[in-house]
Design a protein around this motif. Structure first.
Motif, mmCIF file in Angstrom:
data_model
loop_
_atom_site.group_PDB
_atom_site.id
_atom_site.type_symbol
_atom_site.label_atom_id
_atom_site.label_comp_id
_atom_site.label_asym_id
_atom_site.label_seq_id
_atom_site.Cartn_x
_atom_site.Cartn_y
_atom_site.Cartn_z
ATOM 1 N N ARG A 298 0.798 -1.219 0.000
ATOM 2 C CA ARG A 298 0.000 0.000 0.000
ATOM 3 C C ARG A 298 0.832 1.272 0.000
ATOM 4 N NH1 ARG A 298 -5.224 -0.319 0.906
ATOM 5 N NH2 ARG A 298 -5.262 1.674 1.951
ATOM 6 N N LEU B 226 -6.187 13.272 -7.847
ATOM 7 C CA LEU B 226 -5.760 13.495 -6.463
ATOM 8 C C LEU B 226 -6.111 14.919 -6.040
ATOM 9 C CD1 LEU B 226 -2.280 11.727 -6.403
ATOM 10 C CD2 LEU B 226 -4.541 10.777 -5.967
ATOM 11 N N TYR C 294 -2.870 3.553 -5.940
ATOM 12 C CA TYR C 294 -1.963 2.440 -6.202
ATOM 13 C C TYR C 294 -2.698 1.102 -6.174
ATOM 14 C CZ TYR C 294 2.242 5.039 -6.919
ATOM 15 O OH TYR C 294 3.175 5.862 -7.484
ATOM 16 N N ASP C 295 -3.728 0.995 -5.332
ATOM 17 C CA ASP C 295 -4.525 -0.225 -5.349
ATOM 18 C C ASP C 295 -5.182 -0.416 -6.706
ATOM 19 O OD1 ASP C 295 -3.841 -0.815 -2.815
ATOM 20 O OD2 ASP C 295 -5.684 -0.075 -1.883
ATOM 21 N N GLN D 290 1.037 16.156 0.616
ATOM 22 C CA GLN D 290 1.741 14.935 0.204
ATOM 23 C C GLN D 290 3.094 14.823 0.896
ATOM 24 O OE1 GLN D 290 2.037 15.040 -4.046
ATOM 25 N NE2 GLN D 290 -0.174 14.986 -4.358
ATOM 26 N N VAL D 291 3.809 15.950 0.947
ATOM 27 C CA VAL D 291 5.154 15.915 1.534
ATOM 28 C C VAL D 291 5.074 15.634 3.033
ATOM 29 C CG1 VAL D 291 7.173 17.314 2.093
ATOM 30 C CG2 VAL D 291 6.228 17.357 -0.209
ATOM 31 N N ILE D 292 4.120 16.298 3.696
ATOM 32 C CA ILE D 292 3.956 16.080 5.130
ATOM 33 C C ILE D 292 3.409 14.683 5.399
ATOM 34 C CG2 ILE D 292 2.732 16.876 7.190
ATOM 35 C CD1 ILE D 292 2.665 19.662 5.816
ATOM 36 N N GLY D 293 2.618 14.183 4.433
ATOM 37 C CA GLY D 293 2.038 12.857 4.608
ATOM 38 C C GLY D 293 0.746 12.889 5.396
ATOM 39 N N SER E 176 6.636 11.523 -3.737
ATOM 40 C CA SER E 176 5.189 11.752 -3.693
ATOM 41 C C SER E 176 4.605 11.693 -5.110
ATOM 42 C CB SER E 176 4.922 13.133 -3.103
ATOM 43 O OG SER E 176 5.208 14.124 -4.072
ATOM 44 N N ASP F 254 4.229 2.880 -11.291
ATOM 45 C CA ASP F 254 4.134 4.344 -11.260
ATOM 46 C C ASP F 254 3.539 4.892 -12.554
ATOM 47 O OD1 ASP F 254 5.021 4.909 -8.705
ATOM 48 O OD2 ASP F 254 7.125 4.843 -9.285
ATOM 49 N N THR G 268 -3.360 10.418 -11.310
ATOM 50 C CA THR G 268 -2.851 11.570 -10.563
ATOM 51 C C THR G 268 -3.753 12.796 -10.715
ATOM 52 O OG1 THR G 268 -0.608 10.734 -10.793
ATOM 53 C CG2 THR G 268 -0.830 13.053 -10.258
ATOM 54 N N HIS G 269 -4.391 12.938 -11.859
ATOM 55 C CA HIS G 269 -5.230 14.129 -12.048
ATOM 56 C C HIS G 269 -6.434 14.148 -11.107
ATOM 57 C CE1 HIS G 269 -7.529 11.245 -14.421
ATOM 58 N NE2 HIS G 269 -8.543 12.062 -14.326
ATOM 59 N N ALA H 187 0.093 6.917 -12.550
ATOM 60 C CA ALA H 187 0.090 8.302 -13.044
ATOM 61 C C ALA H 187 -1.213 8.633 -13.761
ATOM 62 C CB ALA H 187 1.275 8.527 -13.981
ATOM 63 N N GLY H 188 -1.857 7.605 -14.291
ATOM 64 C CA GLY H 188 -3.136 7.815 -14.957
ATOM 65 C C GLY H 188 -4.224 8.283 -14.012
ATOM 66 N N ARG I 117 10.856 13.286 0.464
ATOM 67 C CA ARG I 117 9.395 13.123 0.531
ATOM 68 C C ARG I 117 8.740 13.638 -0.745
ATOM 69 N NH1 ARG I 117 6.593 10.192 3.676
ATOM 70 N NH2 ARG I 117 4.915 11.705 3.529
ATOM 71 N N ARG J 65 -3.494 8.278 -2.141
ATOM 72 C CA ARG J 65 -2.409 7.663 -2.879
ATOM 73 C C ARG J 65 -2.501 6.143 -2.819
ATOM 74 N NH1 ARG J 65 4.018 8.506 -2.417
ATOM 75 N NH2 ARG J 65 4.420 7.334 -4.285
ATOM 76 N N ALA J 66 -2.776 5.637 -1.625
ATOM 77 C CA ALA J 66 -2.899 4.191 -1.477
ATOM 78 C C ALA J 66 -4.017 3.679 -2.373
ATOM 79 C CB ALA J 66 -3.171 3.842 -0.021
ATOM 80 N N ILE K 5 -2.854 12.735 -19.902
ATOM 81 C CA ILE K 5 -3.434 12.095 -18.719
ATOM 82 C C ILE K 5 -3.836 13.120 -17.659
ATOM 83 C CG2 ILE K 5 -2.209 9.926 -19.078
ATOM 84 C CD1 ILE K 5 -0.392 10.703 -16.748
ATOM 85 N N GLY K 6 -3.797 14.385 -18.022
ATOM 86 C CA GLY K 6 -4.381 15.399 -17.152
ATOM 87 C C GLY K 6 -3.455 15.983 -16.110
ATOM 88 N N LEU K 7 -2.148 15.786 -16.262
ATOM 89 C CA LEU K 7 -1.230 16.417 -15.313
ATOM 90 C C LEU K 7 -1.142 17.915 -15.631
ATOM 91 C CD1 LEU K 7 1.637 13.767 -15.207
ATOM 92 C CD2 LEU K 7 -0.341 14.009 -13.720
ATOM 93 N N VAL L 188 0.616 19.580 -2.793
ATOM 94 C CA VAL L 188 2.006 19.132 -2.625
ATOM 95 C C VAL L 188 2.382 19.058 -1.155
ATOM 96 C CG1 VAL L 188 4.372 19.562 -3.286
ATOM 97 C CG2 VAL L 188 2.538 20.445 -4.685
ATOM 98 N N THR M 244 3.323 14.005 -6.680
ATOM 99 C CA THR M 244 3.796 15.190 -7.392
ATOM 100 C C THR M 244 5.195 14.964 -7.954
ATOM 101 O OG1 THR M 244 2.457 16.607 -5.987
ATOM 102 C CG2 THR M 244 4.241 17.654 -7.196
#
Ligand SMILES: Nc1ncnc2c1ncn2[C@@H]1O[C@H](COP(=O)(O)OP(=O)(O)O)[C@@H](O)[C@H]1O
Ligand SMILES: [Mg+2]
Lengths: 378, 283
Positions: A19, B128, B150-151, B135-138, A211, B118, B125-126, B122-123, A207, B146-147, A230-232, B132, A213
């Motif tokens: 995960r 999410l 990826y699932d 994400q960085v802080i988590g 991520s 990845d 990501t739009h 990435a498909g 980090r 994100r999980a 893909i919408g980035l 930023v 990003t």
């Protein structure tokens, strides 16, 4: 193939150990070699070196190494991860250094840590402006446009006396380093300060690149059209890369001025410095955090080693002129060699070396105790 | 372009769409030329919701140009594209994913430095929402999002038999596998409309059969409408509901596989040649 679970909602814990991000995942079962290595390095750098290191080690090697590694880290975000070439790194270092100098001069009540953050933000803002051409330009043309940043910024700091508090020589001495009432103006203090800043920034950068990003930045680098499809948010990502990269390089400039040189002058942030940082990234390895450190280590240690070697071999013949010339020649050859033989840099070289050693070790292990090999795979 | 006064440059409600049945995609009088080369010449056709719509034609007929115009990578000289109830003179590529459209490219367009997983993730990501910093802080929301992405990506890898390649940098994989990774990236966002530009090029017979099954499942179970450019006539005839035939930028045939098989213009321009080619091609 017909058994397709896509339509069912994914149960919260379905994927088990999968995960988290791939890089983090590997470290879940037991501390990974990377985590152990980093921990060991930090322990040595923070705990051991300050006790045993000489003034020369800190002032001539470690502190400049830290500042340059940080600059390399910043450029790597832009060039290595986001794929945007820049030849203006030194300009952003200069912006950071001058911003911190003026902040500490004109707003002395601000704590220095705040000065650093603000200096980074000023550098980020300038980086954002000079990043605007990246929305239209690519590759060589973008590189040339970042040269404009290099020359313009240097020109401004030369021209406008206010930035150097009207010092007639243009060279200003920065106030001694002190954080939260703690004087850090000795060799060890300045080194530890640099080390702390670099550690924190590296953690944040790690980090970031790990991520979504960070992955999006790499996507942009590898295929901009596909990234758009893909919408980035391609434009936003490019500007983000410029801003974050310039922030970090600006902070590196603060370290360069306050922890290493203890002076600021425009000439210290010229095109040579920009190229030096670019070489750090290329030699160390694009899109590799480790690469910035390896590259900076090489760039700092190499001239010193060459000087020693030259002195030993040639004695008096090896004066500073010969030294500088031979430095340039050897460095040039080194960069060409890396570009041809190992475009992924020292970082990849080290990886391969490590794999070979690890392979030998496991082979040895499984020969000594055949059972242990079987429970390696998770 | 003969715009009626009421036409906004980009958006228009679907009420005035050219045909009665709701279509997933319609192109209307699309023309596009590069210097002296006419890539598209007044092409009009529709793709019904839930249809597998093949576009065939000899090399240089304008098939890829058509998909590029539909995805906004090329700006047509004239004509309009209808997508999800909107009419566009030039499709805004940035909004494609939000419109529920995804595509693959004739030449691979993968993120070479990233792993297979990845690339596929990435498909998504739009979608999410976390910024930023989160994400960085988590922050928990960022982690959960994100999980989840990826699932979903993992599920797609399983669907397209890509689990073994999961952590490999995509640039190191064989061509056929990369093609599948690209399809996975396009499918992971569960698009309403999926545009495939020669997804089977360079694949073995077995791989083609597998992929044919995947495309069918994508339509039947995932509810995607599919536009498929493909050279293998056997695949096209077996898979598609309707076929559009392009030649020198013109639409020279449009209908069911049966109708296309018996269309003299198509046979003259294309099918005869293609069958000869195929016989000589082998695998
Ligand atoms: N970007 C471009 N620049 C110039 N000519 C192009 C471009 N894209 C396509 N063409 C031309 O348009 C015609 C149609 O090409 P294309 O759409 O790729 O055909 P197909 O996919 O059916 O093989 C060809 O003559 C091709 O050379
Ligand atoms: Mg084509």
């Amino acid at each position: 193939m017909t058994d397709l679970a896509l339509d069912k909602p994914v149960p919260p814990n379905a994927a088990g150990p999968n995960r988290t991000a791939p890089t983090a995942r590997r470290g879940m079962v037991r501390p990974s070699p990377t985590a152990l290595g980093v921990g060991l390095l930090l322990a040595v750098a923070f705990g051991l070196l300050p006790l045993v290191g000489s003034e020369y080690l800190f002032d001539a090697i470690l502190t400049p190494f830290l500042a340059l590694a940080l600059a390399g880290l910043g450029l790597n975000i832009l060039t290595g991860y986001a794929g945007q070439v820049s030849l203006g790194s030194a300009a952003f270092m200069a912006v950071g250094a001058y911003a911190a100098f003026n902040l500490s001069l004109r707003l002395p009540e601000l704590p220095f840590v705040v000065d650093i953050l603000l200096a980074g933000l000023v550098a980020a803002a300038v980086g954002l402006v000079f990043g605007l051409p990246s929305l239209r330009l690519r590759g060589f043309y973008l590189a040339v446009s970042t040269l404009a940043a290099q020359f313009f910024v240097q020109w401004v700091f030369n021209k406008v006396g206010w930035f150097s508090n009207n010092s007639p020589s243009g060279i200003v001495t920065v106030p001694p380093l002190s954080v939260a009432g703690l004087a850090l103006d000795g060799s060890v203090g300045r080194y530890l300060f640099g080390l702390s800043v670099v550690s924190v920034v590296t953690l944040v950068v790690w980090r970031l690149v790990d991520s979504p990003t960070g992955r999006a930045l790499a996507a942009l680098r590898d295929h901009e059209t596909a990234a758009r499809v893909i919408g980035l948010p391609v434009l936003r990502l490019k500007l983000l890369a410029f801003a974050v990269s310039s922030f970090i390089i600006g902070v590196a400039g603060v370290l360069w001025a306050f922890a290493y040189l203890r002076t600021v002058e425009p000439a210290g942030f010229n095109l040579d410095r920009s190229f030096q940082i670019l070489f750090i990234v290329i030699i160390g390895g694009l899109a590799s955090l480790r690469g910035a450190f390896l590259g900076a280590a090489l760039i700092v240690v190499f001239p010193l080693a060459l000087a020693r070697l030259g002195e030993t071999l040639l004695g008096g013949l090896f004066d500073s002129g010969v030294l500088e010339m031979s430095q340039r020649i050897v460095l040039g050859l080194l960069i060409i060699a890396f570009l041809i033989a190992e475009p992924a840099g020292l970082s990849a070289l080290l990886d391969r070396l490590w794999h070979r050693i690890a392979g030998r070790l496991t082979a040895l292990c499984s020969r000594l105790c055949p059972r242990s090999g079987s429970n390696r795979s998770v | 372009m003969t715009a009626t006064p009421s036409e906004a440059p980009h958006l228009q409600p679907s009420a005035t769409q050219p045909q009665a049945a709701p279509s997933a995609l319609a192109v209307d009088g699309l023309s596009l030329s590069f210097g002296g080369v006419t890539a598209l010449n007044g092409v009009s056709f529709t793709v019904a919701v839930g249809e597998i719509r093949a576009v065939i034609g000899p090399n240089g007929a304008g098939k890829s140009s058509l998909l590029n115009a539909v995805s906004g990578l090329y700006r047509p000289d004239s004509g309009r594209v209808w997508l999800g109830g909107h009419s566009f003179a030039a499709v805004p590529t940035d909004r494609l994913a939000a419109l529920g459209v995804s595509r693959t490219f004739q030449n691979l367009a993968l993120f070479k430095g990233l792993s297979v997983l990845d690339n596929v993730a990435a498909g998504l990501t739009h979608r999410l929402r976390a910024g930023v910093l989160a994400q960085v802080i988590g922050l928990p929301t960022a982690r959960r999002e994100r999980a989840d992405a990826y699932d979903r990506a993992e599920a797609l890898l399983a669907f397209l038999h890509l689990e073994d390649a999961r952590d490999r940098p995509v640039g190191t994989l064989p061509y056929g596998v990369q093609k599948r990774v690209e399809l996975a990236r396009a499918l992971v966002a569960r698009p309403r409309l999926l545009l495939l530009d020669e997804p089977m090029a360079g694949m073995t017979l077995t791989e083609k059969q597998e992929l044919t099954g995947c495309i069918r499942v994508a339509r039947d179970d995932l509810g995607a409408t599919i536009v498929l450019i493909e050279h293998d006539i056997g695949v096209v005839m077996g898979l598609s509901d309707r076929i559009a035939v392009l030649d020198y930028g013109r639409l020279i045939g449009d209908g069911t596989p049966e109708a296309i098989r018996n269309n003299q213009a198509v046979i003259d321009a294309y099918l005869g040649v293609a069958h000869d080619l195929e016989a000589g091609e082998g695998i």
